[in-house]
Design a protein around this motif. Structure first.
Motif, PDB file in Angstrom:
ATOM      1  N   LEU A   1       0.816  -1.307   0.017  1.00 47.81           N
ATOM      2  CA  LEU A   1       0.024  -0.097  -0.080  1.00 47.81           C
ATOM      3  C   LEU A   1       0.970   1.269  -0.089  1.00 47.81           C
ATOM      4  N   ILE A   2       1.777   1.296   0.601  1.00 57.16           N
ATOM      5  CA  ILE A   2       3.008   2.478   0.793  1.00 57.16           C
ATOM      6  C   ILE A   2       3.587   2.614  -0.452  1.00 57.16           C
ATOM      7  N   ASP A   3       4.138   1.502  -1.064  1.00 54.84           N
ATOM      8  CA  ASP A   3       4.698   1.469  -2.461  1.00 54.84           C
ATOM      9  C   ASP A   3       3.814   1.776  -3.674  1.00 54.84           C
ATOM     10  N   ALA A   4       2.410   1.755  -3.331  1.00 53.44           N
ATOM     11  CA  ALA A   4       1.712   1.984  -4.530  1.00 53.44           C
ATOM     12  C   ALA A   4       1.370   3.417  -4.682  1.00 53.44           C
ATOM     13  N   ARG A   5       1.924   4.432  -3.636  1.00 51.20           N
ATOM     14  CA  ARG A   5       1.536   5.722  -3.644  1.00 51.20           C
ATOM     15  C   ARG A   5       0.293   6.385  -3.597  1.00 51.20           C
ATOM     16  N   PHE A   6      -0.637   5.660  -3.274  1.00 49.93           N
ATOM     17  CA  PHE A   6      -1.823   6.191  -3.411  1.00 49.93           C
ATOM     18  C   PHE A   6      -2.032   7.620  -2.511  1.00 49.93           C
ATOM     19  N   PRO A   7      -2.621   8.636  -3.292  1.00 49.23           N
ATOM     20  CA  PRO A   7      -2.924  10.109  -2.855  1.00 49.23           C
ATOM     21  C   PRO A   7      -3.615  10.065  -1.592  1.00 49.23           C
ATOM     22  N   ILE A   8      -4.627   9.390  -1.451  1.00 48.05           N
ATOM     23  CA  ILE A   8      -5.527   9.039  -0.060  1.00 48.05           C
ATOM     24  C   ILE A   8      -6.100   7.686  -0.162  1.00 48.05           C
ATOM     25  N   MET A   9      -5.950   7.068   0.896  1.00 45.73           N
ATOM     26  CA  MET A   9      -6.511   5.674   1.013  1.00 45.73           C
ATOM     27  C   MET A   9      -7.893   5.589   1.105  1.00 45.73           C
ATOM     28  N   LYS A  10      -8.456   4.835  -0.021  1.00 39.86           N
ATOM     29  CA  LYS A  10      -9.863   4.593   0.025  1.00 39.86           C
ATOM     30  C   LYS A  10     -10.130   3.197  -0.226  1.00 39.86           C
ATOM     31  N   ARG A  11     -11.130   2.559   0.345  1.00 38.04           N
ATOM     32  CA  ARG A  11     -11.463   1.280   0.222  1.00 38.04           C
ATOM     33  C   ARG A  11     -13.225   1.186  -0.112  1.00 38.04           C
ATOM     34  N   LEU A  12     -13.418  -0.190  -0.852  1.00 38.59           N
ATOM     35  CA  LEU A  12     -14.628  -0.090  -1.610  1.00 38.59           C
ATOM     36  C   LEU A  12     -15.793   0.111  -0.531  1.00 38.59           C
ATOM     37  N   GLU A  13     -15.754  -0.213   0.571  1.00 42.08           N
ATOM     38  CA  GLU A  13     -16.843   0.171   1.584  1.00 42.08           C
ATOM     39  C   GLU A  13     -17.246   1.679   1.792  1.00 42.08           C
ATOM     40  N   ASP A  14     -15.924   2.484   1.421  1.00 40.78           N
ATOM     41  CA  ASP A  14     -16.124   4.005   1.602  1.00 40.78           C
ATOM     42  C   ASP A  14     -16.935   4.628   0.412  1.00 40.78           C
ATOM     43  N   PHE A  15     -17.087   3.693  -0.694  1.00 36.68           N
ATOM     44  CA  PHE A  15     -17.704   4.399  -1.781  1.00 36.68           C
ATOM     45  C   PHE A  15     -19.333   4.144  -1.695  1.00 36.68           C
ATOM     46  N   ARG A  16     -20.195   5.387  -1.651  1.00 37.99           N
ATOM     47  CA  ARG A  16     -21.649   5.069  -1.565  1.00 37.99           C
ATOM     48  C   ARG A  16     -22.212   5.303  -2.837  1.00 37.99           C
ATOM     49  N   PHE A  17     -22.678   3.939  -3.308  1.00 40.14           N
ATOM     50  CA  PHE A  17     -23.172   3.882  -4.610  1.00 40.14           C
ATOM     51  C   PHE A  17     -24.696   4.578  -4.755  1.00 40.14           C
ATOM     52  N   THR A  18     -25.169   4.819  -3.386  1.00 39.44           N
ATOM     53  CA  THR A  18     -26.423   5.554  -3.741  1.00 39.44           C
ATOM     54  C   THR A  18     -26.306   6.925  -4.127  1.00 39.44           C
ATOM     55  N   ASP A  19     -25.253   7.547  -3.868  1.00 38.47           N
ATOM     56  CA  ASP A  19     -24.601   8.691  -4.099  1.00 38.47           C
ATOM     57  C   ASP A  19     -24.498   9.055  -5.901  1.00 38.47           C
ATOM     58  N   ASN A  20     -24.328   7.988  -6.657  1.00 39.56           N
ATOM     59  CA  ASN A  20     -24.217   8.126  -7.840  1.00 39.56           C
ATOM     60  C   ASN A  20     -24.718   6.740  -8.451  1.00 39.56           C
TER      61      ASN A  20
ATOM     62  N   MET B   1     -11.683   7.934  -6.905  1.00 34.13           N
ATOM     63  CA  MET B   1     -12.184   6.794  -5.558  1.00 34.13           C
ATOM     64  C   MET B   1     -12.345   5.708  -6.083  1.00 34.13           C
ATOM     65  N   LEU B   2     -12.965   5.267  -7.201  1.00 35.24           N
ATOM     66  CA  LEU B   2     -13.391   4.123  -7.585  1.00 35.24           C
ATOM     67  C   LEU B   2     -11.857   3.413  -8.090  1.00 35.24           C
ATOM     68  N   ALA B   3     -11.108   4.035  -8.820  1.00 33.14           N
ATOM     69  CA  ALA B   3      -9.760   3.489  -9.340  1.00 33.14           C
ATOM     70  C   ALA B   3      -9.030   2.925  -8.082  1.00 33.14           C
ATOM     71  N   THR B   4      -8.839   4.211  -6.971  1.00 32.20           N
ATOM     72  CA  THR B   4      -8.106   3.705  -5.722  1.00 32.20           C
ATOM     73  C   THR B   4      -8.677   2.547  -5.024  1.00 32.20           C
TER      74      THR B   4
ATOM     75  N   ILE C   1     -16.364   2.056 -17.834  1.00 26.35           N
ATOM     76  CA  ILE C   1     -17.609   2.499 -16.861  1.00 26.35           C
ATOM     77  C   ILE C   1     -17.715   3.985 -17.046  1.00 26.35           C
ATOM     78  N   GLU C   2     -18.940   4.320 -17.289  1.00 22.82           N
ATOM     79  CA  GLU C   2     -19.317   5.816 -17.255  1.00 22.82           C
ATOM     80  C   GLU C   2     -19.908   6.319 -15.907  1.00 22.82           C
ATOM     81  N   THR C   3     -19.225   7.182 -15.184  1.00 20.69           N
ATOM     82  CA  THR C   3     -19.691   7.725 -13.970  1.00 20.69           C
ATOM     83  C   THR C   3     -20.401   8.865 -13.992  1.00 20.69           C
TER      84      THR C   3
END
Length: 251
Positions: free
Chosen positions: A56-75, A110-113, A226-228
Motif C-alpha cells: 500500500l505504501i509502495d503504490a503511492r496512493f494520494p489518499i487511502m480509500k476502500r470499496l466500503e467507503d464508496f456510497r453507490f446511492t450517491d451515484n 475514488m473507484l480507481a483507488t 464504466i461511465e460515472t
C-alpha cells in the motif's frame, strides 16, 4: 532460549507472543501441536499484514480509500455489481483494463483507488500516478538517460493506475513517452485510467491524431469501460455547507 532462537530465525511475532500464547494454551488445555500451530499462524498472519502495508505504501496512493467507503446511492450511474466483480481481481489475471469516464466529482479517482487497494490486498504490485506525474517522471528520466529504467519500473507493476487523463495537454515529446509505457504494458499487465474526456476528444491530451488513436486502441482493447456520469457528487453535497455559511450584513 526461545527468545534467542526466534531472534536468530527472524521470527519477531513468535519472539513477542510465545509466552502469551503458551499461557492461553495452558488455560484452554491445548495440545503442543495446537499451540505450535497457533504460534506459527500468528507469525504468518503478521507477516502478511506487513507485506500488505508495504504494498500500500509502495503504490503511492494520494489518499487511502476502500470499496466500503464508496456510497453507490450517491451515484446510481456506477454499476455496483460490476465494481464488486472487478474488486475480486480476475480481470487483472486476464490482463484486462478498466477505464472510468465521467465529469469531475463523480467518483472516478475514488473507484480507481478502491480497486487498486483491493489488488494490493490480493498480493499484487500496484502503482498509482496521475498522467501529469507520469509524463514528468518520463521526461526527467529521459533527460538523465534513465528512461528505460523508469519505463521498466512502470511496466513491472501488475496494475498501473493513471489518474486525471484530460486535465492537461501533453507536449509532443511527453505524449510519445507516455505512449511508450502504455505500449509496454499492452496485453502484458493491467491498467486503470480515469478521464473526463470521451475518446473522440483525446486529441486534446495527445495532439497527434494518430498517436491519440493508437492510445485509445490499446487502452480500450479488452477494457471494462464504466461511465460515472456528469453530476458532481462533491458539488451536490457541498451546497448545503455553502448555504450555512454566514453572509455579511449590509448597512
Amino acid at each position: 532460549m526461545i527468545d534467542a532462537h526466534a531472534g536468530e530465525l527472524h521470527l519477531p511475532t513468535v519472539r513477542r507472543r510465545f509466552r502469551a500464547l503458551a499461557e492461553e494454551a495452558t488455560r484452554e488445555q491445548q495440545t503442543p501441536i495446537a499451540y505450535l500451530a497457533a504460534l506459527l499462524e500468528a507469525e504468518v498472519a503478521e507477516r502478511a499484514e506487513r507485506r500488505e502495508r508495504r504494498r500500500l505504501i509502495d503504490a503511492r496512493f494520494p489518499i487511502m480509500k476502500r470499496l466500503e467507503d464508496f456510497r453507490f446511492t450517491d451515484n446510481p450511474n456506477v454499476p455496483q455489481a460490476t465494481i464488486a466483480t472487478l474488486a475480486q481481481g480476475g480481470w487483472i489475471d486476464d490482463r484486462e483494463s478498466v477505464i472510468f469516464i465521467g465529469e469531475s466529482g463523480t467518483g472516478k479517482t475514488m473507484l480507481a483507488t478502491t480497486l487498486a487497494v483491493c489488488a494490493c490486498q490480493q498480493g499484487r504490485r500496484v502503482r498509482f500516478t496521475t498522467l501529469a506525474q507520469l509524463a514528468n517522471d518520463l521526461q526527467e528520466a529521459e533527460g538523465h538517460r534513465e528512461l528505460q529504467r523508469v519505463v521498466g519500473r512502470y511496466a513491472r507493476a501488475e496494475l498501473l493506475v493513471i489518474d486525471e487523463l484530460g486535465f492537461i495537454a501533453l507536449p509532443e515529446g511527453a505524449a510519445e513517452l507516455v505512449f511508450q509505457v502504455i505500449s509496454e504494458r499492452n496485453e502484458k499487465s493491467s491498467l486503470i485510467v480515469t478521464t473526463s474526456l470521451p475518446f473522440g476528444e483525446w486529441t486534446k491530451v495527445f495532439p497527434d491524431p494518430r498517436l491519440a488513436k493508437a492510445v485509445v486502441d490499446r487502452l480500450t482493447h479488452k477494457a471494462h469501460i464504466i461511465e460515472t456520469g456528469t453530476e458532481s457528487w462533491r458539488f451536490r453535497h457541498g451546497l448545503p455547507r455553502r448555504d450555512l455559511r454566514p453572509t455579511k450584513e449590509t448597512t
